[in-house]
Scaffold this active site. Structure first.
Site, PDB file in Angstrom:
ATOM      1  N   LYS A  78       0.808  -1.252  -0.175  1.00 23.95           N
ATOM      2  CA  LYS A  78      -0.197   0.028  -0.032  1.00 23.95           C
ATOM      3  C   LYS A  78       0.545   1.148   0.015  1.00 23.95           C
ATOM      4  O   LYS A  78       2.169   1.252   0.724  1.00 23.95           O
ATOM      5  CB  LYS A  78      -0.809  -0.565   1.293  1.00 23.95           C
ATOM      6  CG  LYS A  78      -1.508   1.785   1.480  1.00 23.95           C
ATOM      7  CD  LYS A  78      -3.135   1.165   2.638  1.00 23.95           C
ATOM      8  CE  LYS A  78      -3.656   1.977   2.385  1.00 23.95           C
ATOM      9  NZ  LYS A  78      -4.440   2.302   3.666  1.00 23.95           N
TER      10      LYS A  78
ATOM     11  N   SER B 107      -9.423   0.099   7.498  1.00 23.01           N
ATOM     12  CA  SER B 107      -9.413   0.119   5.909  1.00 23.01           C
ATOM     13  C   SER B 107      -8.355  -1.732   5.157  1.00 23.01           C
ATOM     14  O   SER B 107      -8.138  -1.173   4.200  1.00 23.01           O
ATOM     15  CB  SER B 107      -7.617   0.712   5.546  1.00 23.01           C
ATOM     16  OG  SER B 107      -8.398   1.849   5.446  1.00 23.01           O
TER      17      SER B 107
ATOM     18  N   SER C 167      -9.227   1.948   2.833  1.00 23.98           N
ATOM     19  CA  SER C 167      -8.841   2.833   2.625  1.00 23.98           C
ATOM     20  C   SER C 167      -7.604   2.163   1.438  1.00 23.98           C
ATOM     21  O   SER C 167      -7.286   2.041  -0.058  1.00 23.98           O
ATOM     22  CB  SER C 167      -8.009   3.724   3.192  1.00 23.98           C
ATOM     23  OG  SER C 167      -7.088   2.982   3.954  1.00 23.98           O
TER      24      SER C 167
END
Ligand code: GLN
Length: 487
Positions: free
Chosen positions: A81, A180, A156
């Protein structure tokens, strides 16, 4: 696709037996990324060249090493990420303010994966600074859900989940502050684990809300999550909040006995507002677990009702402080025209941050300000303790807790962007876990009538990821779902 569908352990074994070259695996993956990226936008950066250089070396080294000298992730590309530092690679946090920032060092998790032979293939898209539930607030455009390109992948860590789902990543690391990792895993039909707070070092993760953030794996299956947890877990002198707790061998314990385990079904998590099909599939999974000898009982987590409100005091408060460092002095983006230093700060931040990030900074600054601190922040901290105690009470009776991951399946792109409260509510079942610092696993348990994945969440006792991984593995074997999207 057959190759990309294999588990990390299978791939590791093929490489170890010299039946697969790291370069072959990389080229297959790069081809898949090329095929899917136009539709998905799951990556912000693909480090194709760097990865090619690394596999070339790996191919050569492989010749010289004997089978047992080869670490488990040797030559295996992993994606990360884009709020976690990988040395020499751009880290944007999906924000304009960091759009050209190059990481000067490796996060501890990255370093640990490297030590076990992993190579890095790129940085996955996310909501700006991990604030969001849909990956729509990214400066680099939204990521799309591989199951339905009109829908969000969740957030996210939406880029990580979409890529793993589409097999354009073999596995990824995400971060979870309020859901997330788990919510996008659920929307994309993959596995996501939020470890216990302190289990995994946060060094090198861009801080959003430091008392809630944890890094964890997003993978195709439970076994891969266990394998990555073996590598990334453990105390780190560079993160004072990482805990000095022994790390078990998660991989070897996933096949353990689940018969006789006690599970709790919190009544507050199955109320109205949740899509009937989500509820149905979660209960079907519960039935399957019952057939494996797990005993269920109803429990109560009464303060869950305040979790979202509590989170939206604490998380923005911490964020407003953490994001103070992005001032145009030390990091890349700086406004062009300004009168003086204060003006430069103001313009840089006004131009550099997106709307959702600004909203959080403003809320956080407000709740921390003199006169409001006691009314909001302090009160939220007290409720946080009550939320924790609810779990503590329940865990006197049960070994783990079962809930849905999110009240709905993936929603349409644009559907919730104008309604922040509606967006915030998609994490209603995941947020309490962060406030209490507990581990939780999200995994697919079925599909709705439009073919969208539904996720189930297993919440464990602090530092007991073993139980939830074991239960997850048992359910996965029982359900045998086809989690490959038609893309
Ligand atoms: N969706 C939640 C938020 O917007 C959680 C985000 C996260 O876990 N990073 O804050």
């Amino acid at each position: 696709m057959e190759l990309l569908n294999k588990s990390l352990r299978e791939l590791g074994n093929l490489i170890r037996k010299k039946e697969l070259k790291p370069s072959e695996l990389l080229e297959t993956l790069l081809k898949r990324i090329e095929e899917t990226e136009e539709k998905l936008n799951a990556y912000i950066t693909v480090t194709e060249e760097e990865a090619r250089k690394r596999v070339e070396v790996a191919d050569r080294e492989l010749e010289k090493l004997s089978e047992d000298e080869i670490p488990e992730l040797f030559g295996i590309p992993i994606s990360i990420k884009d709020n976690i530092n990988v040395e020499g690679v751009r880290m944007t946090c999906a924000s304009k303010i960091l759009k050209d920032f190059i990481s000067p060092y490796d996060a501890t998790v990255v370093k640990r994966l490297r030590e076990r032979g992993a190579i890095f293939i790129g940085k996955n898209n996310l909501d700006e600074f991990a604030m969001g539930s849909s990956t729509e607030t990214s400066y680099f455009g939204p990521t799309r859900n591989p199951w339905d390109l009109e829908r969000v992948p969740g957030g996210s860590s939406g880029g990580s989940a979409a890529a793993v789902s589409a097999r354009s990543a073999l596995a990824s690391l995400g971060s979870d502050t309020g859901g997330s990792i788990r919510q996008p895993a659920s929307f994309c039909g993959v596995v996501g684990l939020k470890p216990t707070y302190g289990r995994v070092s946060r060094y090198g993760l861009t801080a959003f809300a430091s008392s809630l953030d944890q890094i964890g794996p997003i993978t195709k299956n439970v076994e891969d999550a266990a394998l990555l947890m073996n590598i990334i877990s453990g105390q780190d002198s560079k993160d004072a909040t990482s805990a000095k707790v022994p790390v078990p061998d998660f991989l070897s314990s996933i096949n353990g006995e689940v018969k006789g385990l006690k599970a709790g079904l919190p009544k507050e998590y199955f109320v109205e507002g949740i899509e009937p099909e989500v509820k149905e599939k979660v209960f079907e999974a519960v039935k399957r677990l019952e057939s494996l000898g797990i005993e269920f009982e109803e429990i109560s987590l009464p303060h869950t009702a305040y979790a979202v409100e509590t989170y939206y005091i604490i998380a923005p408060a911490e964020a407003s402080s953490n994001l103070g460092r992005f001032d145009g002095v030390r990091y890349t983006y700086r406004a062009k025209d300004y009168k003086d230093l204060i003006d430069m700060y103001k313009k840089t931040r006004a131009e550099g941050f997106g709307d959702e990030v600004k909203r959080r900074i403003m809320i956080g600054t407000y709740t921390l300000s003199a006169g409001y601190y006691d009314a909001y922040y302090l009160k939220a901290q007290k409720v946080r303790t009550l939320i924790y105690r609810d779990f503590e009470e329940s865990f006197k009776k049960v070994d783990f807790i079962v809930t849905p991951v999110s009240p709905t399946t993936a929603f349409k792109i644009g559907e919730r962007t104008d309604d922040p409260i509606k967006m915030y509510l998609s994490d209603i079942f995941t947020i309490a876990v962060n406030l209490a610092g507990l581990p939780a696993l999200s995994m697919p348990c079925g599909f709705d009538s439009s073919g969208l994945p539904i996720g189930i969440q297993f919440i464990g006792k602090a530092f007991d990821e073993e139980t939830i991984l074991k239960v997850g593995n048992a359910l996965e074997k029982e359900l045998k779902l086809n989690t490959l999207p038609p893309l």
